[in-house]
Scaffold this motif. Structure first.
Motif, mmCIF file in Angstrom:
data_model
loop_
_atom_site.group_PDB
_atom_site.id
_atom_site.type_symbol
_atom_site.label_atom_id
_atom_site.label_comp_id
_atom_site.label_asym_id
_atom_site.label_seq_id
_atom_site.Cartn_x
_atom_site.Cartn_y
_atom_site.Cartn_z
ATOM 1 N N ASP A 176 0.849 -1.198 0.000
ATOM 2 C CA ASP A 176 0.000 0.000 0.000
ATOM 3 C C ASP A 176 0.888 1.253 0.000
ATOM 4 N N ASP A 195 7.362 3.766 3.179
ATOM 5 C CA ASP A 195 8.252 2.641 3.471
ATOM 6 C C ASP A 195 8.049 1.494 2.497
ATOM 7 N N ASP A 196 6.815 1.363 1.972
ATOM 8 C CA ASP A 196 6.581 0.362 0.916
ATOM 9 C C ASP A 196 7.490 0.645 -0.280
ATOM 10 N N ASN A 244 -2.382 2.817 3.448
ATOM 11 C CA ASN A 244 -1.817 4.124 3.824
ATOM 12 C C ASN A 244 -2.610 5.279 3.209
ATOM 13 N N HIS A 300 1.936 9.586 5.760
ATOM 14 C CA HIS A 300 2.583 9.407 4.447
ATOM 15 C C HIS A 300 2.323 10.573 3.499
ATOM 16 N N LEU A 358 2.961 -6.101 2.598
ATOM 17 C CA LEU A 358 3.451 -4.878 3.260
ATOM 18 C C LEU A 358 2.317 -3.935 3.660
ATOM 19 N N MET A 392 4.988 -7.570 6.920
ATOM 20 C CA MET A 392 5.188 -6.552 7.937
ATOM 21 C C MET A 392 3.828 -6.315 8.566
ATOM 22 N N ASN A 436 0.829 1.281 16.926
ATOM 23 C CA ASN A 436 1.159 2.611 16.388
ATOM 24 C C ASN A 436 -0.071 3.328 15.826
ATOM 25 N N GLU A 444 -1.129 -2.503 15.539
ATOM 26 C CA GLU A 444 -0.283 -1.948 14.474
ATOM 27 C C GLU A 444 -1.189 -1.684 13.274
ATOM 28 N N PHE A 445 -0.842 -0.721 12.440
ATOM 29 C CA PHE A 445 -1.732 -0.216 11.388
ATOM 30 C C PHE A 445 -2.212 -1.310 10.421
ATOM 31 N N ASN A 446 -1.308 -2.096 9.826
ATOM 32 C CA ASN A 446 -1.708 -3.050 8.783
ATOM 33 C C ASN A 446 -2.769 -4.040 9.289
ATOM 34 N N TYR A 460 9.894 0.074 8.809
ATOM 35 C CA TYR A 460 8.834 -0.928 8.739
ATOM 36 C C TYR A 460 8.977 -1.891 7.549
ATOM 37 N N ASP A 461 8.365 -1.579 6.425
ATOM 38 C CA ASP A 461 8.266 -2.533 5.317
ATOM 39 C C ASP A 461 9.603 -3.052 4.796
HETATM 40 O O1 RIB Z 1 2.574 -0.021 10.765
HETATM 41 C C1 RIB Z 1 3.423 0.157 9.662
HETATM 42 C C2 RIB Z 1 2.774 -0.352 8.412
HETATM 43 O O2 RIB Z 1 1.616 0.404 8.133
HETATM 44 C C3 RIB Z 1 3.671 -0.183 7.177
HETATM 45 O O3 RIB Z 1 3.365 -1.189 6.255
HETATM 46 C C4 RIB Z 1 3.264 1.145 6.635
HETATM 47 O O4 RIB Z 1 3.479 1.248 5.226
HETATM 48 C C5 RIB Z 1 1.797 1.129 6.916
HETATM 49 O O5 RIB Z 1 1.167 0.421 5.860
#
Ligand code: RIB
Ligand code: CA
Length: 372
Positions: free
Chosen positions: A68, A72-73, A98, A142, A185, A211, A220, A226-228, A301-302
């Protein structure tokens, strides 16, 4: 008849209409040939390879990156493309996360242009929203475009025409047993939808390296998540229950390889396009953290996920059982890791908690140096 327990039932109907799944057509005959050797050997021995085994055997891994982009992707994709003697990145599939899907797919096409892979690396657009929840994004992190920190051009080539889920199904159906590595990712919506639509495709997967999640480190996006995983907990539940070998690069390891100005400098000094793009993106990530937390560093991260595929010896973890919280009012999206084996539940993932950070950045720089 709607299956009360299958939240994706209505999405299967969507998939059939939206994708017009072509029965039997193989999306990927080359993969079957290219990976036939290593995968056939694995299949014969009844073992599915790990990254370490793959490297020992010298086998080049066929990889699909599901992502996404996302700052970091973008770096993770470049990292993988710079390790072409180890990773054969066959396609990029994109998902909403993201930023919305119209931007994540566009950004993936921009990144492949940076690496001059426009004509040889197909990008597919996948699911525009999670299985059951409304989409939440991380545009505040982002940037509105999803790639804050770098100038963006109009992508040089269009998307591949097929829906990413249809592509995943066709490609994994055509692949020899245990021959394709999925590097995830972002939110796991595409993978979960494909597994639900065509469970038999799991046989084509060597392992999923993703990830996501957090255990020793807290969340986070919420204190617990965590977001993903938080964006699509139901999808994560499907993937972690799939029985496919999974390696998780969680926040626990991302915070142990922080981006710092000292680590950006040697990458910027490469002076090539991809090194400069990666350095600018990392500088933007550090600037965001400085503004938000007052510290001049950001979790990596990724790229830890693609770094694991390229140099698994830089990482350490433990086989554990991971369950996904899908209903908790305050803990939705939490990855509940049975680190000490209290639950008696079967391990379903390798949870990575350690990294040789200096070795990681040396590998990242070396791979970026091979790109345009
Ligand atoms: O928590 C970090 C993840 O969430 C990473 O993959 C970042 O790109 C966001 O997608
Ligand atoms: Ca991501």
């Amino acid at each position: 008849m709607m299956n009360a327990f299958d939240p994706t039932q209505d999405r299967r109907a969507f998939l059939r209409t939206a994708m017009g799944l072509a029965a039997g057509a193989s999306a990927w005959p080359m993969l079957a040939a290219a990976a036939g050797g290593a995968a056939a050997a694995d299949a014969a021995s009844g073992t599915s390879s790990s990254s370490a085994t793959a490297l020992q055997s010298g086998a080049r891994r066929s990889v699909i990156i599901d992502c996404d982009p996302g700052q970091d992707d973008a770096i993770a994709i470049l990292f993988a493309l710079g390790a072409s003697e180890r990773l054969d990145v066959r396609a990029i599939t994109t998902v909403a996360g993201n930023v919305p899907l119209n931007l994540t797919e566009r950004n993936a096409r921009i990144v492949r242009d940076w690496a001059e892979r426009t004509q040889s690396l197909p990008v597919y657009a996948g699911c525009p929203r999670p299985l059951t929840r409304e989409l939440i994004t991380a545009a505040n992190v982002h940037g509105k475009t999803g790639l804050e920190g770098v100038p963006l051009h109009e992508p040089l080539a269009p998307l591949a025409p097929q829906h990413a889920v249809a592509f995943l199904i066709d490609a994994l159906r055509a692949a020899p047993p245990h021959s394709v590595t999925l590097c995830a990712l972002g939110p796991l919506t595409n993978l979960a939808t494909a597994f639900t639509e065509a469970p038999e495709i799991r046989n084509g997967i060597r392992e999923i390296v993703l990830m996501g999640g957090a255990f020793f480190e807290r969340g986070n996006i919420t204190p617990a998540a965590e977001f993903n995983i938080y964006v699509d907990p139901q999808a994560a539940q499907v993937v972690f229950a799939s029985g496919v070998p999974i390696v998780v690069l969680p926040r626990d390891v991302a915070v142990k390889a922080p981006i710092t100005p000292a680590r950006i400098a040697p990458i910027r000094a490469l002076g090539n396009r991809c090194g400069t793009m990666a350095a600018d993106i990392m500088a933007a990530e550090v600037a965001y953290q400085k503004g938000r937390r007052g510290v001049e560093e950001a979790p990596m991260y990724d790229p830890c996920a693609t770094g694991y595929l390229i140099e698994p010896s830089l990482f350490k973890g433990r086989e554990v059982n991971v369950m996904i919280e899908t209903v908790g009012e305050w803990t939705l999206g939490e990855t509940v890791v049975d680190w000490s084996g209290h639950s008696g539940r079967k391990p379903n993932a390798t949870w990575i908690t350690e990294v040789d950070a200096d070795g990681f950045y040396a590998a990242l720089r070396a791979r970026l140096a091979t790109l345009p």
